[in-house]
Design an enzyme around this catalytic site. Sequence first.
Site, PDB file in Angstrom:
ATOM      1  N   ARG A  40       0.820  -1.218   0.000  1.00  0.00           N
ATOM      2  CA  ARG A  40       0.000   0.000   0.000  1.00  0.00           C
ATOM      3  C   ARG A  40       0.850   1.263   0.000  1.00  0.00           C
ATOM      4  O   ARG A  40       0.456   2.281  -0.583  1.00  0.00           O
ATOM      5  CB  ARG A  40      -0.946   0.004   1.194  1.00  0.00           C
ATOM      6  CG  ARG A  40      -2.085  -0.965   0.970  1.00  0.00           C
ATOM      7  CD  ARG A  40      -3.063  -0.961   2.085  1.00  0.00           C
ATOM      8  NE  ARG A  40      -4.233  -1.730   1.674  1.00  0.00           N
ATOM      9  CZ  ARG A  40      -5.115  -2.247   2.518  1.00  0.00           C
ATOM     10  NH1 ARG A  40      -4.968  -2.065   3.817  1.00  0.00           N
ATOM     11  NH2 ARG A  40      -6.147  -2.923   2.071  1.00  0.00           N
ATOM     12  N   LYS A 202     -19.538 -16.128  -0.792  1.00  0.00           N
ATOM     13  CA  LYS A 202     -20.973 -15.903  -0.661  1.00  0.00           C
ATOM     14  C   LYS A 202     -21.560 -15.106  -1.805  1.00  0.00           C
ATOM     15  O   LYS A 202     -20.980 -14.119  -2.250  1.00  0.00           O
ATOM     16  CB  LYS A 202     -21.265 -15.193   0.659  1.00  0.00           C
ATOM     17  CG  LYS A 202     -21.040 -16.096   1.843  1.00  0.00           C
ATOM     18  CD  LYS A 202     -21.511 -15.455   3.118  1.00  0.00           C
ATOM     19  CE  LYS A 202     -21.450 -16.440   4.272  1.00  0.00           C
ATOM     20  NZ  LYS A 202     -21.767 -15.813   5.537  1.00  0.00           N
ATOM     21  N   GLY A 355     -10.242  -8.162  -2.093  1.00  0.00           N
ATOM     22  CA  GLY A 355      -9.079  -8.422  -1.254  1.00  0.00           C
ATOM     23  C   GLY A 355      -8.483  -9.802  -1.447  1.00  0.00           C
ATOM     24  O   GLY A 355      -7.271  -9.949  -1.635  1.00  0.00           O
ATOM     25  N   GLY A 378     -13.372  -3.438  -0.463  1.00  0.00           N
ATOM     26  CA  GLY A 378     -14.738  -2.933  -0.310  1.00  0.00           C
ATOM     27  C   GLY A 378     -15.043  -1.796  -1.265  1.00  0.00           C
ATOM     28  O   GLY A 378     -16.124  -1.740  -1.854  1.00  0.00           O
TER      29      GLY A 378
END
Length: 400
Positions: A40, A202, A355, A378
């Site tokens: 990052r 999911k 991610g 996200g």
Amino acid sequence: MKRRRTIQDLRDAEVRAKRVLVRVDFNVPLADGRVADVTRIAAAAPTIRHLAAMGGRVVLLSHLGRPKAKVEPKYSLAPVVEAATRVIGLPVQWCGTTVDAAAVEATRRLKDGEVLLLENTRFLPGEETNDDGLASALAALGDVYVNDAFGAAHRAHASTAGVAKHLRPAVAGLLMQKELDYLGGALDKPKRPFIAILGGSKISGKIDVIEALLPKVDGLLIGGAMACTFFKAMGLETGNSLVEPERVALAKELMDRAGFRLTLPHDALVAPAIDQPGQARAVKRDAIPATAAMYDIGPESCASYARAIAAAQTVLWNGPMGVFETPGFDAGTGTVARAMAEATKRGATTIVGGGDSAAAVEQAGLAASMSHVSTGGGASLEFLEGKALSGVECLDQVGA
Ligand code: ADP
Ligand code: MG
């Protein structure tokens, strides 16, 4: 078309000898008080170098972890100073506070081209509630605002959005711009054929992404445990696979609506349990035993997904094809990653969001072989869902 103003649009006089307040995402993993992964920091480095080279006095703001609006030493950004100095290639000065008089004074002492890191924004009450008083105090730390924290852009916090109400110009950094260009480009004007590959555990967290992508793609390929909920909707046996019973009806409806554009795996790699990859075998999707579970897509599906990627000009991937963390269940994920790397070589645009998908690509050593690996899990999902990101909406626009 309107676009966000970026640091490349800033005039020299808007940067030189000015305090440029840059919100970065230095939310890095720490181990034994040291930075364990500098990805990052490296992602934000071009923006910092660019501004410093223009003579800007760079003031860096970031969050780290989830302190509860109070000082928690284990979430201090202090250990990041050494790593940032090394990765950015410029000495990074440190200030142990964020918005007090000492912090403002530290920003005023900076000379052209110098870089200062302030303490964790999430130590401050008001950061996560986007308190306007805090936003205004943060604005006093700079003369120009740059948001380069794409990973936090879906949060309306004081340092990611509120501050821009009090500080202009407010522009996107190079990383933010790259994220918006790739993700936005795929959605707005993709080179076709445009396919999306969706997987992960999911279906529930990805319904809005599926809905938003369906009208835009030429094909949507499904993998991961998500496929099992669709299998259930087809009336197939899914054994002990991860199925979301309350989403079966929705899966059915999505299949009816998508028609031929939605592709499900034709075969599955099944095993009696997740800790028995040695017992894995491939079966047709209508032959999943009641006593086993699907942990990866099967070899036929790997081959057909690789062919679809080979024929595409834009490939967007979110969510692993199987339990890639377990050797033996990682073939589908590896196949997709390699096929995308090949596609990049022949000029296709390849984008990885999410991610775990980004981690899988990293693990396969193929991150540099993609056109773009999003730094925001996200945030990239929300962007692909078509939602406005607060950290982007707050920035200046250019164009008609
Ligand atoms: P991303 O972070 O890329 O958006 P997700 O968080 O949605 O991806 O899903 C990643 C997780 O899905 C991984 O931990 C992986 O082990 C799990 N997963 C993928 N396929 C299966 C499967 N068939 N059964 C159980 N878990 C799975
Ligand atoms: Mg995940």
